[in-house]
Design a protein around this motif. Structure first.
Motif, PDB file in Angstrom:
ATOM      1  N   ALA A   8     115.922  47.375  34.878  1.00  0.00           N
ATOM      2  CA  ALA A   8     116.268  47.571  36.215  1.00  0.00           C
ATOM      3  C   ALA A   8     117.799  48.112  36.034  1.00  0.00           C
ATOM      4  CB  ALA A   8     115.848  46.662  37.054  1.00  0.00           C
ATOM      5  N   GLU A   9     117.974  49.085  37.142  1.00  0.00           N
ATOM      6  CA  GLU A   9     119.328  49.558  37.394  1.00  0.00           C
ATOM      7  C   GLU A   9     119.906  49.826  38.809  1.00  0.00           C
ATOM      8  OE1 GLU A   9     119.611  53.302  34.751  1.00  0.00           O
ATOM      9  OE2 GLU A   9     119.439  52.102  33.201  1.00  0.00           O
ATOM     10  N   ALA A  10     120.962  49.628  39.206  1.00  0.00           N
ATOM     11  CA  ALA A  10     121.427  49.797  40.261  1.00  0.00           C
ATOM     12  C   ALA A  10     122.898  50.641  40.329  1.00  0.00           C
ATOM     13  CB  ALA A  10     121.618  48.638  41.167  1.00  0.00           C
ATOM     14  N   TRP A  18     129.030  41.632  32.701  1.00  0.00           N
ATOM     15  CA  TRP A  18     129.414  41.838  31.393  1.00  0.00           C
ATOM     16  C   TRP A  18     129.737  43.588  31.131  1.00  0.00           C
ATOM     17  CZ3 TRP A  18     131.378  38.068  27.739  1.00  0.00           C
ATOM     18  CH2 TRP A  18     131.011  36.832  28.164  1.00  0.00           C
ATOM     19  N   ALA A  19     130.671  43.821  30.151  1.00  0.00           N
ATOM     20  CA  ALA A  19     130.812  45.169  29.847  1.00  0.00           C
ATOM     21  C   ALA A  19     131.243  45.418  28.601  1.00  0.00           C
ATOM     22  CB  ALA A  19     131.630  45.844  30.841  1.00  0.00           C
ATOM     23  N   ALA A  20     131.058  46.365  27.817  1.00  0.00           N
ATOM     24  CA  ALA A  20     131.766  47.009  26.456  1.00  0.00           C
ATOM     25  C   ALA A  20     132.856  47.696  26.862  1.00  0.00           C
ATOM     26  CB  ALA A  20     130.662  47.390  25.767  1.00  0.00           C
ATOM     27  N   TRP A  25     124.941  43.803  33.370  1.00  0.00           N
ATOM     28  CA  TRP A  25     125.619  44.765  32.292  1.00  0.00           C
ATOM     29  C   TRP A  25     126.309  45.970  33.072  1.00  0.00           C
ATOM     30  CZ3 TRP A  25     127.383  43.743  27.690  1.00  0.00           C
ATOM     31  CH2 TRP A  25     127.746  45.126  27.057  1.00  0.00           C
ATOM     32  N   LEU A  26     127.527  46.056  33.123  1.00  0.00           N
ATOM     33  CA  LEU A  26     128.345  47.067  33.601  1.00  0.00           C
ATOM     34  C   LEU A  26     128.530  48.470  32.906  1.00  0.00           C
ATOM     35  CD1 LEU A  26     131.405  47.095  36.287  1.00  0.00           C
ATOM     36  CD2 LEU A  26     131.458  48.420  34.092  1.00  0.00           C
ATOM     37  N   PHE A  27     128.172  49.676  33.179  1.00  0.00           N
ATOM     38  CA  PHE A  27     128.372  50.937  32.234  1.00  0.00           C
ATOM     39  C   PHE A  27     128.437  52.200  33.188  1.00  0.00           C
ATOM     40  CE2 PHE A  27     123.795  50.399  33.510  1.00  0.00           C
ATOM     41  CZ  PHE A  27     123.252  51.687  33.395  1.00  0.00           C
ATOM     42  N   ALA A  28     128.499  53.203  32.327  1.00  0.00           N
ATOM     43  CA  ALA A  28     128.724  54.705  32.934  1.00  0.00           C
ATOM     44  C   ALA A  28     129.798  54.704  34.322  1.00  0.00           C
ATOM     45  CB  ALA A  28     127.504  55.014  33.321  1.00  0.00           C
ATOM     46  N   ALA A  29     130.804  53.769  34.074  1.00  0.00           N
ATOM     47  CA  ALA A  29     131.943  54.020  35.079  1.00  0.00           C
ATOM     48  C   ALA A  29     132.523  55.134  34.956  1.00  0.00           C
ATOM     49  CB  ALA A  29     132.915  52.730  34.994  1.00  0.00           C
ATOM     50  N   ARG A  30     132.675  56.042  35.891  1.00  0.00           N
ATOM     51  CA  ARG A  30     133.510  57.066  36.129  1.00  0.00           C
ATOM     52  C   ARG A  30     134.211  57.424  37.499  1.00  0.00           C
ATOM     53  NH1 ARG A  30     132.774  62.999  36.516  1.00  0.00           N
ATOM     54  NH2 ARG A  30     134.065  64.213  35.227  1.00  0.00           N
ATOM     55  N   ILE A  78     124.940  49.229  37.242  1.00  0.00           N
ATOM     56  CA  ILE A  78     124.792  48.000  36.491  1.00  0.00           C
ATOM     57  C   ILE A  78     123.127  47.982  36.201  1.00  0.00           C
ATOM     58  CG2 ILE A  78     126.769  46.623  37.798  1.00  0.00           C
ATOM     59  CD1 ILE A  78     124.429  45.487  39.759  1.00  0.00           C
ATOM     60  N   ALA A  79     123.044  47.366  34.960  1.00  0.00           N
ATOM     61  CA  ALA A  79     121.801  46.973  34.670  1.00  0.00           C
ATOM     62  C   ALA A  79     121.525  45.451  34.651  1.00  0.00           C
ATOM     63  CB  ALA A  79     121.620  47.373  33.142  1.00  0.00           C
ATOM     64  N   MET A  80     120.073  45.178  35.162  1.00  0.00           N
ATOM     65  CA  MET A  80     119.493  43.820  35.050  1.00  0.00           C
ATOM     66  C   MET A  80     118.471  43.725  34.126  1.00  0.00           C
ATOM     67  SD  MET A  80     119.583  43.973  39.174  1.00  0.00           S
ATOM     68  CE  MET A  80     119.684  45.717  38.846  1.00  0.00           C
ATOM     69  N   GLN A  81     118.221  42.553  33.330  1.00  0.00           N
ATOM     70  CA  GLN A  81     117.066  42.552  32.468  1.00  0.00           C
ATOM     71  C   GLN A  81     117.347  43.122  31.016  1.00  0.00           C
ATOM     72  OE1 GLN A  81     113.328  43.301  33.862  1.00  0.00           O
ATOM     73  NE2 GLN A  81     113.602  42.555  35.767  1.00  0.00           N
ATOM     74  N   SER A  82     117.779  44.248  30.934  1.00  0.00           N
ATOM     75  CA  SER A  82     118.198  45.144  29.740  1.00  0.00           C
ATOM     76  C   SER A  82     118.670  46.246  30.007  1.00  0.00           C
ATOM     77  CB  SER A  82     116.768  44.967  28.605  1.00  0.00           C
ATOM     78  OG  SER A  82     116.033  45.911  29.422  1.00  0.00           O
ATOM     79  N   PHE A  83     119.468  46.772  28.777  1.00  0.00           N
ATOM     80  CA  PHE A  83     120.126  47.993  28.843  1.00  0.00           C
ATOM     81  C   PHE A  83     120.255  48.695  27.771  1.00  0.00           C
ATOM     82  CE2 PHE A  83     123.651  51.111  28.432  1.00  0.00           C
ATOM     83  CZ  PHE A  83     123.558  51.812  29.227  1.00  0.00           C
ATOM     84  N   ILE A  84     119.824  49.988  27.516  1.00  0.00           N
ATOM     85  CA  ILE A  84     119.742  50.488  26.172  1.00  0.00           C
ATOM     86  C   ILE A  84     120.894  51.920  25.923  1.00  0.00           C
ATOM     87  CG2 ILE A  84     118.133  52.076  24.614  1.00  0.00           C
ATOM     88  CD1 ILE A  84     115.810  50.688  25.845  1.00  0.00           C
ATOM     89  N   GLU A  85     121.472  51.532  24.989  1.00  0.00           N
ATOM     90  CA  GLU A  85     122.727  52.573  24.777  1.00  0.00           C
ATOM     91  C   GLU A  85     121.981  53.407  23.569  1.00  0.00           C
ATOM     92  OE1 GLU A  85     125.449  54.648  25.216  1.00  0.00           O
ATOM     93  OE2 GLU A  85     126.170  52.445  26.009  1.00  0.00           O
ATOM     94  N   ARG A  86     121.695  54.470  24.089  1.00  0.00           N
ATOM     95  CA  ARG A  86     120.752  55.304  23.262  1.00  0.00           C
ATOM     96  C   ARG A  86     121.356  55.960  22.119  1.00  0.00           C
ATOM     97  NH1 ARG A  86     118.502  59.749  26.956  1.00  0.00           N
ATOM     98  NH2 ARG A  86     120.259  59.273  28.062  1.00  0.00           N
ATOM     99  N   ASP A  87     122.602  56.485  22.535  1.00  0.00           N
ATOM    100  CA  ASP A  87     123.526  56.963  21.378  1.00  0.00           C
ATOM    101  C   ASP A  87     123.783  56.121  20.294  1.00  0.00           C
ATOM    102  OD1 ASP A  87     123.778  59.207  22.925  1.00  0.00           O
ATOM    103  OD2 ASP A  87     125.591  58.920  23.754  1.00  0.00           O
TER     104      ASP A  87
END
Length: 248
Positions: free
Chosen positions: A65-67, A168-170, A121-126, A99-108
Motif C-alpha cells: 500500500a502506498e500514499a 524509515w528511508a534509504a 518506508w519513505l521513497f521517491a522524494a523529489r 510512503i509505503a506500508m506493509q512492503s515496498f519493492i525497489e525494482r531496479d
C-alpha cells in the motif's frame, strides 16, 4: 545506502523563515487528479509499479500500500484572501514524497523491503528544480512526519502498546543533496547496506551496522530477482526490547 529512521527532531517546528511558511503548504493527497500531479512531480508512477510487481506481492501474501504527500507553492496574497483549501486548489504542486506500508519493492535493485505494522518506508522524494534549496522539502517532510509518526500506544493505526510508528528511508551517501535535506530529521540508523544488479543477478551485503537496529537481508543474492527478490527487514537488534529500540 544508509538505512535511517526519520522523526520529529530539533529541526521540527514552524519554518524559521516566514517567507517559506507563507510560500508553501503540504499535506497528504487523496484525489486521483492530485496523485497524478504528484507522480509527474516525483517521476514515480505508483500505479504501474504496483501492477508490474503484483506477482511479488501475491507470492508474499502481502499486498503493498502506498500514499503520497505533496507540497504546494502558494502566494502570501492568496493566503490572505482565500481559505487554505482554496489556496491549495489554485496552487501548483512543486514536489512530493511517497510512503509505503506493509512492503515496498525497489525494482531496479530487485529488493523488497518488508515492513512491520508500525513501520513506514519513505521513497521517491523529489522537488521541482526551481524550488530546491528554498525550504519547501522541509515543509513537506515536517508535515509527513507529524502525520505518520506517533508514540501513542492507543494509536488508531493499530500499533501494539509501546511501539512507535516509525518512518524509515534509504539515503545514498553519495547524494549530498539528499544527505543535507534529511540530516536534521535523522534520529536513528540501522547501518549501511550495499547492492548491485547485473541483469537478473542481484547481490546484497551489509556494511557498517547499528547497535540498536538490525538490517536482515535474505537471500544474499538471487538469479531471478524479478520473481524472487532479495528481502530486507529492519528490527530491534538482538537483546534489545522493543521499547528500548524504539526510544532512540
Amino acid at each position: 545506502m544508509e538505512i535511517v529512521r526519520l522523526g520529529k527532531s530539533s529541526a521540527d517546528g514552524e519554518p524559521n523563515d516566514q517567507k517559506t511558511a507563507d510560500s508553501y503548504q503540504a499535506r497528504k493527497v487523496e484525489t486521483a487528479e492530485e496523485l497524478e500531479r504528484v507522480q509527474r512531480a516525483t517521476l514515480y508512477n505508483g500505479a504501474s509499479s504496483q501492477e508490474s510487481s503484483s506477482h511479488l506481492n501475491d507470492a508474499a501474501g502481502n499486498e503493498s500500500a502506498e500514499a503520497a504527500y505533496a507540497v504546494f507553492r502558494t502566494q502570501a496574497t492568496e493566503r490572505s484572501s482565500q481559505s487554505e483549501s482554496e489556496s491549495e486548489s489554485s496552487s501548483q504542486i512543486v514536489g512530493g514524497v511517497w510512503i509505503a506500508m506493509q512492503s515496498f519493492i525497489e525494482r531496479d535493485l530487485h529488493l523488497q523491503i518488508d515492513l512491520a505494522e508500525h513501520q513506514r518506508w519513505l521513497f521517491a522524494a523529489r522537488m521541482m528544480p526551481e524550488e530546491r534549496s528554498r525550504g519547501a522539502y522541509s515543509v513537506l517532510l515536517r508535515k509527513l512526519l507529524s502525520a505518520e509518526t506517533t508514540s501513542d500506544s492507543t494509536d488508531e493505526r493499530g500499533a501494539d502498546a509501546g511501539e512507535v510508528t516509525q518512518v524509515w528511508a534509504a539515503i545514498n551517501p553519495a547524494n549530498h543533496r539528499s544527505v543535507r535535506a534529511h540530516a536534521g530529521y535523522q534520529i536513528a540508523t540501522a547501518g549501511r547496506i550495499h547492492l548491485f544488479r547485473i541483469g537478473p543477478l542481484a547481490v546484497a551485503w551489509q556494511g557498517r551496522s547499528s547497535a540498536d537496529c538490525a538490517v536482515t537481508m535474505s537471500p544474499k543474492w538471487t538469479w531471478h530477482g524479478s520473481k524472487s527478490p532479495i528481502r530486507m527487514t529492519v528490527s530491534p537488534a538482538t537483546g534489545l526490547s522493543d521499547s528500548t529500540a524504539n526510544s532512540v
